[in-house]
Design a protein around this motif. Sequence first.
Motif, PDB file in Angstrom:
ATOM      1  N   LEU A   8      35.914  94.085  38.612  1.00 14.09           N
ATOM      2  CA  LEU A   8      34.530  93.297  38.136  1.00 14.09           C
ATOM      3  C   LEU A   8      33.814  92.998  38.673  1.00 14.09           C
ATOM      4  CD1 LEU A   8      35.289  94.925  34.574  1.00 14.09           C
ATOM      5  CD2 LEU A   8      34.341  96.181  36.147  1.00 14.09           C
ATOM      6  N   ASN A   9      34.648  91.330  39.337  1.00  9.34           N
ATOM      7  CA  ASN A   9      34.200  90.305  39.587  1.00  9.34           C
ATOM      8  C   ASN A   9      34.899  90.173  41.188  1.00  9.34           C
ATOM      9  OD1 ASN A   9      34.008  89.006  37.019  1.00  9.34           O
ATOM     10  ND2 ASN A   9      35.350  90.060  36.784  1.00  9.34           N
ATOM     11  N   ASP A  10      34.078  89.162  41.832  1.00 14.92           N
ATOM     12  CA  ASP A  10      33.392  89.220  42.981  1.00 14.92           C
ATOM     13  C   ASP A  10      34.414  87.647  43.366  1.00 14.92           C
ATOM     14  OD1 ASP A  10      32.266  91.432  44.380  1.00 14.92           O
ATOM     15  OD2 ASP A  10      30.319  90.562  44.249  1.00 14.92           O
ATOM     16  N   LEU A  11      35.437  87.382  43.926  1.00 16.26           N
ATOM     17  CA  LEU A  11      35.916  85.833  43.877  1.00 16.26           C
ATOM     18  C   LEU A  11      35.678  85.559  45.445  1.00 16.26           C
ATOM     19  CD1 LEU A  11      39.424  86.958  43.236  1.00 16.26           C
ATOM     20  CD2 LEU A  11      37.765  86.482  42.244  1.00 16.26           C
ATOM     21  N   LYS A 197      32.355  84.520  41.371  1.00 18.15           N
ATOM     22  CA  LYS A 197      30.290  84.346  41.240  1.00 18.15           C
ATOM     23  C   LYS A 197      30.281  83.708  40.015  1.00 18.15           C
ATOM     24  CE  LYS A 197      29.754  86.752  45.762  1.00 18.15           C
ATOM     25  NZ  LYS A 197      28.503  87.290  46.244  1.00 18.15           N
ATOM     26  N   ASP A 198      28.476  83.577  40.038  1.00 19.63           N
ATOM     27  CA  ASP A 198      28.581  82.958  38.397  1.00 19.63           C
ATOM     28  C   ASP A 198      28.431  85.142  37.881  1.00 19.63           C
ATOM     29  OD1 ASP A 198      28.027  80.902  38.439  1.00 19.63           O
ATOM     30  OD2 ASP A 198      25.715  80.847  39.427  1.00 19.63           O
ATOM     31  N   GLY A 199      28.499  84.205  36.304  1.00 17.30           N
ATOM     32  CA  GLY A 199      27.609  86.211  35.906  1.00 17.30           C
ATOM     33  C   GLY A 199      29.075  86.687  35.878  1.00 17.30           C
ATOM     34  N   VAL A 200      30.806  85.560  35.132  1.00 19.12           N
ATOM     35  CA  VAL A 200      32.283  86.417  35.279  1.00 19.12           C
ATOM     36  C   VAL A 200      31.427  88.057  34.165  1.00 19.12           C
ATOM     37  CG1 VAL A 200      32.701  84.751  33.943  1.00 19.12           C
ATOM     38  CG2 VAL A 200      34.418  86.162  35.166  1.00 19.12           C
ATOM     39  N   VAL A 201      32.182  88.333  34.880  1.00 16.78           N
ATOM     40  CA  VAL A 201      33.543  89.270  33.646  1.00 16.78           C
ATOM     41  C   VAL A 201      34.408  89.307  33.156  1.00 16.78           C
ATOM     42  CG1 VAL A 201      33.456  91.833  32.705  1.00 16.78           C
ATOM     43  CG2 VAL A 201      31.620  91.380  34.120  1.00 16.78           C
ATOM     44  N   ASN A 203      37.173  89.607  29.297  1.00 20.90           N
ATOM     45  CA  ASN A 203      37.498  90.128  28.092  1.00 20.90           C
ATOM     46  C   ASN A 203      36.547  91.497  28.189  1.00 20.90           C
ATOM     47  OD1 ASN A 203      39.316  88.435  27.606  1.00 20.90           O
ATOM     48  ND2 ASN A 203      38.194  86.781  26.325  1.00 20.90           N
ATOM     49  N   ASN A 204      35.879  92.110  28.469  1.00 23.84           N
ATOM     50  CA  ASN A 204      35.044  92.339  28.837  1.00 23.84           C
ATOM     51  C   ASN A 204      33.663  92.292  28.052  1.00 23.84           C
ATOM     52  OD1 ASN A 204      36.513  95.138  29.404  1.00 23.84           O
ATOM     53  ND2 ASN A 204      37.901  95.091  27.727  1.00 23.84           N
ATOM     54  N   LYS A 205      33.462  91.000  28.271  1.00 26.08           N
ATOM     55  CA  LYS A 205      32.273  90.909  28.767  1.00 26.08           C
ATOM     56  C   LYS A 205      31.516  90.104  29.510  1.00 26.08           C
ATOM     57  CE  LYS A 205      32.775  90.454  23.213  1.00 26.08           C
ATOM     58  NZ  LYS A 205      33.724  89.278  22.190  1.00 26.08           N
ATOM     59  N   LYS A 206      30.250  89.868  29.826  1.00 25.57           N
ATOM     60  CA  LYS A 206      29.946  89.432  30.750  1.00 25.57           C
ATOM     61  C   LYS A 206      29.544  87.434  30.158  1.00 25.57           C
ATOM     62  CE  LYS A 206      26.245  89.733  34.534  1.00 25.57           C
ATOM     63  NZ  LYS A 206      25.463  90.076  35.515  1.00 25.57           N
ATOM     64  N   PHE A 207      29.345  86.398  30.973  1.00 26.94           N
ATOM     65  CA  PHE A 207      29.298  85.419  30.388  1.00 26.94           C
ATOM     66  C   PHE A 207      28.081  84.361  31.881  1.00 26.94           C
ATOM     67  CE2 PHE A 207      32.450  86.246  27.828  1.00 26.94           C
ATOM     68  CZ  PHE A 207      33.230  85.828  26.784  1.00 26.94           C
ATOM     69  N   ARG A 208      27.932  83.684  30.826  1.00 27.20           N
ATOM     70  CA  ARG A 208      26.863  82.913  32.136  1.00 27.20           C
ATOM     71  C   ARG A 208      27.346  82.608  33.498  1.00 27.20           C
ATOM     72  NH1 ARG A 208      22.311  80.243  28.681  1.00 27.20           N
ATOM     73  NH2 ARG A 208      21.624  81.657  26.583  1.00 27.20           N
ATOM     74  N   VAL A 209      28.238  81.869  33.556  1.00 24.47           N
ATOM     75  CA  VAL A 209      29.462  81.018  34.138  1.00 24.47           C
ATOM     76  C   VAL A 209      30.580  81.580  34.914  1.00 24.47           C
ATOM     77  CG1 VAL A 209      29.311  79.470  32.540  1.00 24.47           C
ATOM     78  CG2 VAL A 209      31.454  81.175  32.605  1.00 24.47           C
ATOM     79  N   ALA A 210      30.522  80.442  35.962  1.00 24.57           N
ATOM     80  CA  ALA A 210      31.585  81.263  37.855  1.00 24.57           C
ATOM     81  C   ALA A 210      33.030  80.777  36.449  1.00 24.57           C
ATOM     82  CB  ALA A 210      31.864  80.662  38.296  1.00 24.57           C
ATOM     83  N   ALA A 211      33.985  81.929  37.065  1.00 27.23           N
ATOM     84  CA  ALA A 211      35.399  81.920  36.176  1.00 27.23           C
ATOM     85  C   ALA A 211      36.282  81.067  37.583  1.00 27.23           C
ATOM     86  CB  ALA A 211      36.226  83.175  35.601  1.00 27.23           C
ATOM     87  N   ALA A 212      36.810  79.824  37.165  1.00 24.04           N
ATOM     88  CA  ALA A 212      38.177  79.338  37.778  1.00 24.04           C
ATOM     89  C   ALA A 212      39.828  80.283  37.967  1.00 24.04           C
ATOM     90  CB  ALA A 212      38.333  77.683  37.513  1.00 24.04           C
ATOM     91  N   ILE A 213      39.877  80.714  39.048  1.00 26.36           N
ATOM     92  CA  ILE A 213      41.010  81.837  38.712  1.00 26.36           C
ATOM     93  C   ILE A 213      42.392  81.261  39.150  1.00 26.36           C
ATOM     94  CG2 ILE A 213      41.629  84.133  39.874  1.00 26.36           C
ATOM     95  CD1 ILE A 213      38.726  84.526  37.848  1.00 26.36           C
ATOM     96  N   SER A 214      42.098  80.039  40.189  1.00 30.29           N
ATOM     97  CA  SER A 214      43.316  80.273  40.776  1.00 30.29           C
ATOM     98  C   SER A 214      42.872  78.278  41.527  1.00 30.29           C
ATOM     99  CB  SER A 214      44.146  80.573  41.594  1.00 30.29           C
ATOM    100  OG  SER A 214      43.464  81.218  42.926  1.00 30.29           O
ATOM    101  N   THR A 215      43.942  78.183  42.028  1.00 25.66           N
ATOM    102  CA  THR A 215      43.653  76.191  42.463  1.00 25.66           C
ATOM    103  C   THR A 215      45.322  75.692  43.420  1.00 25.66           C
ATOM    104  OG1 THR A 215      43.148  73.848  42.455  1.00 25.66           O
ATOM    105  CG2 THR A 215      44.616  75.116  41.059  1.00 25.66           C
ATOM    106  N   ASP A 216      45.022  75.252  44.283  1.00 20.45           N
ATOM    107  CA  ASP A 216      45.997  74.803  45.412  1.00 20.45           C
ATOM    108  C   ASP A 216      46.620  73.812  44.116  1.00 20.45           C
ATOM    109  OD1 ASP A 216      45.720  76.830  46.929  1.00 20.45           O
ATOM    110  OD2 ASP A 216      44.866  75.378  48.348  1.00 20.45           O
ATOM    111  N   TYR A 217      45.382  73.272  43.462  1.00 15.23           N
ATOM    112  CA  TYR A 217      46.479  71.618  42.740  1.00 15.23           C
ATOM    113  C   TYR A 217      47.261  72.091  41.804  1.00 15.23           C
ATOM    114  CZ  TYR A 217      42.789  69.501  45.231  1.00 15.23           C
ATOM    115  OH  TYR A 217      41.690  69.218  46.024  1.00 15.23           O
TER     116      TYR A 217
END
Length: 266
Positions: A8-11, A197-201, A203-217
């Motif tokens: 549901l989300n483009d990374l 991207k902004d507007g992450v889906v 918990n089956n809900k759309k938010f304004r923000v982009a979500a951080a998924i993973s990191t090398d840190y």
Amino acid sequence: MSNIDTELNDLIIGDDTVSIHKSDNLLKESAHDSIGFFVKLVLDDAMFELLKSRISSYVKDRVEKVLGKPVANFTLEKYHTFIHDDNDHYKIANWEMEVDILSTIEEVIRDGISKTINTSLRLKKIIIDNNLQEIIGFRIVRPSKGDENPFHRDSWMKQWENTLNVWIPIAGCNKENSLAVVERSHLWNESKICRTKDGVVYNNKKFRVAAAISTDYNVNLFIPNPKYGEALVFSPYLIHGNAKNSMHDITRVSIELRYERAQQTS
């Protein structure tokens, strides 16, 4: 980090840059710059109770307008017992709140934070309904309803660059559902973070923000859990969120203020 449905989300991966180095970092001259946040007592008991009373009256009025009838024995902690439908909740908890509700309380908060970082601040103005205005934000997170934001950086939304975020618990907040932060993540390179991207889906809900998924840190997650009357103050570049309300019968309510350097022009 955030556990989202990738179907549901483009990374995306950011540019090879440390964004905070190109911003007006309001924590730069303070003792808190290396970690990216601090907790500060900003209101005494009487002032906090006044603030909570005003927020409660504001939310109660919105509840009554949505339901089309008066409600009795309303409390913020029991908000979820009055509002069951998600659509009704979205009409009430749409984030923006008129700054006049805080009145002189906001000045007290701003003064305390300004002195802590030795920088004069003013409330950030953003465009709402084609008008540039000062606003505060509020969050209502019902128990086990998935109302919480995923992990994110506020700075991924351009309007919050060059600001300072102030998160204040109002009701139903405790170690089990308070806002979490990722220590020192405000200094991370964008190319080392995978996000949506902004507007992450989520918990089956759309938010304004982009979500951080993973990191090398390495991820050092911390829940500051400010007490009532205290504020969690943090960089907009700090990854934070995931304040899941796992309480069975308590709604969590908080407010958010964004500040910028006072001498900046609109």
